[in-house]
Motif scaffolding. Structure first.
Motif, PDB file in Angstrom:
ATOM      1  N   ILE A 189      -7.107 112.794  49.495  1.00  0.00           N
ATOM      2  CA  ILE A 189      -7.079 111.369  49.825  1.00  0.00           C
ATOM      3  C   ILE A 189      -5.961 110.713  49.020  1.00  0.00           C
ATOM      4  O   ILE A 189      -5.938 110.783  47.792  1.00  0.00           O
ATOM      5  CB  ILE A 189      -8.425 110.697  49.506  1.00  0.00           C
ATOM      6  CG1 ILE A 189      -9.563 111.369  50.303  1.00  0.00           C
ATOM      7  CG2 ILE A 189      -8.363 109.201  49.833  1.00  0.00           C
ATOM      8  CD1 ILE A 189     -10.943 110.892  49.903  1.00  0.00           C
ATOM      9  N   ASP A 225      -5.330 109.678  57.444  1.00  0.00           N
ATOM     10  CA  ASP A 225      -6.590 110.330  57.101  1.00  0.00           C
ATOM     11  C   ASP A 225      -6.465 111.837  57.357  1.00  0.00           C
ATOM     12  O   ASP A 225      -5.471 112.309  57.899  1.00  0.00           O
ATOM     13  CB  ASP A 225      -7.725 109.749  57.944  1.00  0.00           C
ATOM     14  CG  ASP A 225      -7.954 108.274  57.655  1.00  0.00           C
ATOM     15  OD1 ASP A 225      -7.721 107.863  56.499  1.00  0.00           O
ATOM     16  OD2 ASP A 225      -8.357 107.541  58.586  1.00  0.00           O
ATOM     17  N   ASN A 226      -7.481 112.563  56.942  1.00  0.00           N
ATOM     18  CA  ASN A 226      -7.565 113.999  57.205  1.00  0.00           C
ATOM     19  C   ASN A 226      -6.442 114.794  56.541  1.00  0.00           C
ATOM     20  O   ASN A 226      -6.041 115.855  57.031  1.00  0.00           O
ATOM     21  CB  ASN A 226      -7.572 114.280  58.715  1.00  0.00           C
ATOM     22  CG  ASN A 226      -8.723 113.578  59.408  1.00  0.00           C
ATOM     23  OD1 ASN A 226      -9.839 113.566  58.904  1.00  0.00           O
ATOM     24  ND2 ASN A 226      -8.438 112.978  60.556  1.00  0.00           N
TER      25      ASN A 226
END
Length: 490
Positions: A189, A225-226
């Motif tokens: 993140i 994201d991801n």
């Protein structure tokens, strides 16, 4: 504190394409097809979570995307998958006429936590007990948290050419970014809090980039994201930490792969090569969020009350000095008297015997002589063919020949209650202990500046042993210091 550290074996690894081992048709015929790029795979003998891949054919260049954030080259590859899931693996092959790719899914049925139960994984992520992962930030309050040096490294892996002072890049976005590593599915993140910091050569990749007033560029950016992270370890090399596309750490210079120079529970020191200029290596130092500490007071050599005189330097009329053959006698660090950057407490006098036999001779008439004793520790900046101990005659005809044995001049400045004694050597190629280092910088190539002067500060002198300690600041910020300990040549 637990410590996990690996050291890089300093050696040149040339890129060699073994065309003789490849069928001629793969080099000269039509572009390859998807069928040509097919491969097979099977679980390794260790665990079903380590997969061995083998291409059906061999080509000039073969690149693997292992679906877990890792890449590889060659006919074979091995992928490590600690977590259950489906991973898309792609092989791309090349010949002189084009390229082709083949992809397939690899299904990992179960987690294998043993693959990530190691100090390096636990230091990075906080381990299995830390479900929300571990968040790192740039160690902004510490000198040397960001900087640049040569690639390949010359005197160790540290920001040799420039190291930022504490909070020097305030306002760039670097200090507000946060990076969280999780064991779960190797998730990463990146929280930018609005801005990121990037090399000026990467500005075209960030349309809204602007000058933050502290050098290079800043840009608004929200990470996708991801994101994931992966780790590759190889014998005698630094572990390599890779962030998936769209993410990066600290300072974007066109790469997402970082060599882990040092990883401890509360510190991570990374090195990465500039994507636009392979002659540059960047460095960032991170700490767990909340452990940044306070900005240090600037460190200077101890001043005053150092009883070292001109007579101590020249003896009865002429005095020979040499490096003390011991740990700490030749090193570089973020402060005077520190060798944290290199060689970090290691005695290198045997490995560099040709350096520790050099003589630095001071005469009462102001003449300074350097005598290399027939051999030198030469580096590429001198223009030699290889680095290391070698005959001094190898400098003949090179850009660095002025750094060979020679005669120069010197001046001695006595100390006062408020200042340390200083020794200034003057002449083309004049130096003490390390040819490339001078006040405010280091040479990246020869020849040296004509009739230049270098001033060394006396940081300590032991009247009983006659050990003389000199320091030299090679930055404009006081963040990288060389230290040399000399003793009389008896």
């Amino acid at each position: 504190m637990k410590n996990y550290r690996k050291y890089l074996l300093f050696m040149l690894l040339p890129f060699i394409f073994l065309a003789a081992c490849v069928d001629d048709e793969n080099l000269d015929d039509a572009p390859p097809t998807t069928e040509d790029a097919r491969f097979s795979f099977a679980p390794s003998s260790q665990t079903a979570n380590i997969i061995d891949f083998t291409a059906d054919k061999e080509f000039f260049l073969m690149q693997w995307d292992l679906g877990n954030g890792s890449t590889a080259e060659g006919k074979t590859a091995q992928g490590i998958y600690p977590n259950a899931g489906t991973y898309t693996v792609t092989l791309t092959i090349f010949n002189n006429n084009g390229s082709a790719s083949f992809s397939t899914d690899v299904v990992i049925e179960q987690d294998d936590p043993t693959l990530v139960d190691s100090p390096i994984f636990n230091f990075l992520t906080g381990g299995a007990a830390q479900a929300n992962g571990k968040t790192w930030v740039i160690d902004a309050n510490r000198d040397g948290h960001f900087g640049v040096g040569p690639n390949p490294s010359q005197e160790g892996d540290f920001p040799q050419w420039y190291a930022a002072k504490a909070l020097e890049k305030e306002g760039s976005g670097m200090y507000t970014d946060e990076y969280t590593f999780l064991l779960d599915n190797s998730r990463f993140i990146m929280e930018t809090n609005g801005l990121v910091y990037l090399n000026v050569e990467q500005g075209s990749n960030f349309p809204e980039a602007f000058d933050p007033g502290v050098g290079d560029l800043s840009a608004p950016y929200t990470a996708p994201d991801n994101l994931t992270w992966s780790l590759q370890e190889a014998e005698d090399e630094y572990p390599v930490l890779t962030i998936s596309e769209g993410g990066f750490l600290g300072y974007f210079a066109g790469t997402r792969s970082y060599q882990i120079v040092n990883l401890e529970e509360n510190e991570m020191f990374l090195r990465f090569v500039d994507g636009a200029n392979e002659e540059l290596a960047w460095y960032i130092r991170l700490v767990p969020k909340g452990q940044e500490g306070e900005a240090p007071e600037p460190e200077e050599p101890e001043i005053g009350d150092i009883n070292f005189t001109f007579e101590d330097l020249v003896g009865d009329g002429s005095k020979q000095w040499t490096l003390k053959p011991a740990a700490g006698a030749f090193g570089v660090g973020p402060a005077p008297l520190s060798d944290e950057f290199f060689p970090n407490g290691v005695d290198i006098s045997d490995d560099r015997a040709c350096l520790f036999n050099d003589l630095y001779i001071f005469n009462s008439d102001g003449v300074y002589e350097y005598d290399a004793q027939g051999d030198v520790f030469a580096e590429f900046y001198m223009g030699v063919a290889e680095e290391g101990c070698q005959p001094e005659s190898n400098l003949d005809g090179t850009p660095g020949e002025a750094w060979a044995s020679g005669t120069h001049t010197f001046e001695f400045t006595s100390g006062t209650p408020d200042s340390s004694p200083k020794i200034t050597v003057t002449g083309t190629g004049a130096f003490i202990a390390l040819a490339k280092a001078f006040n405010g910088g280091e040479y990246s190539e020869g020849p040296p500046s004509a009739d230049a002067s270098i001033t060394y500060t006396v940081a300590a002198y032991d009247e009983e042993t006659q050990e003389l300690t000199l320091v030299l600041d090679i930055t404009d910020s006081g963040s990288v210091w060389w230290t040399f300990v000399l003793v009389p040549n008896d």
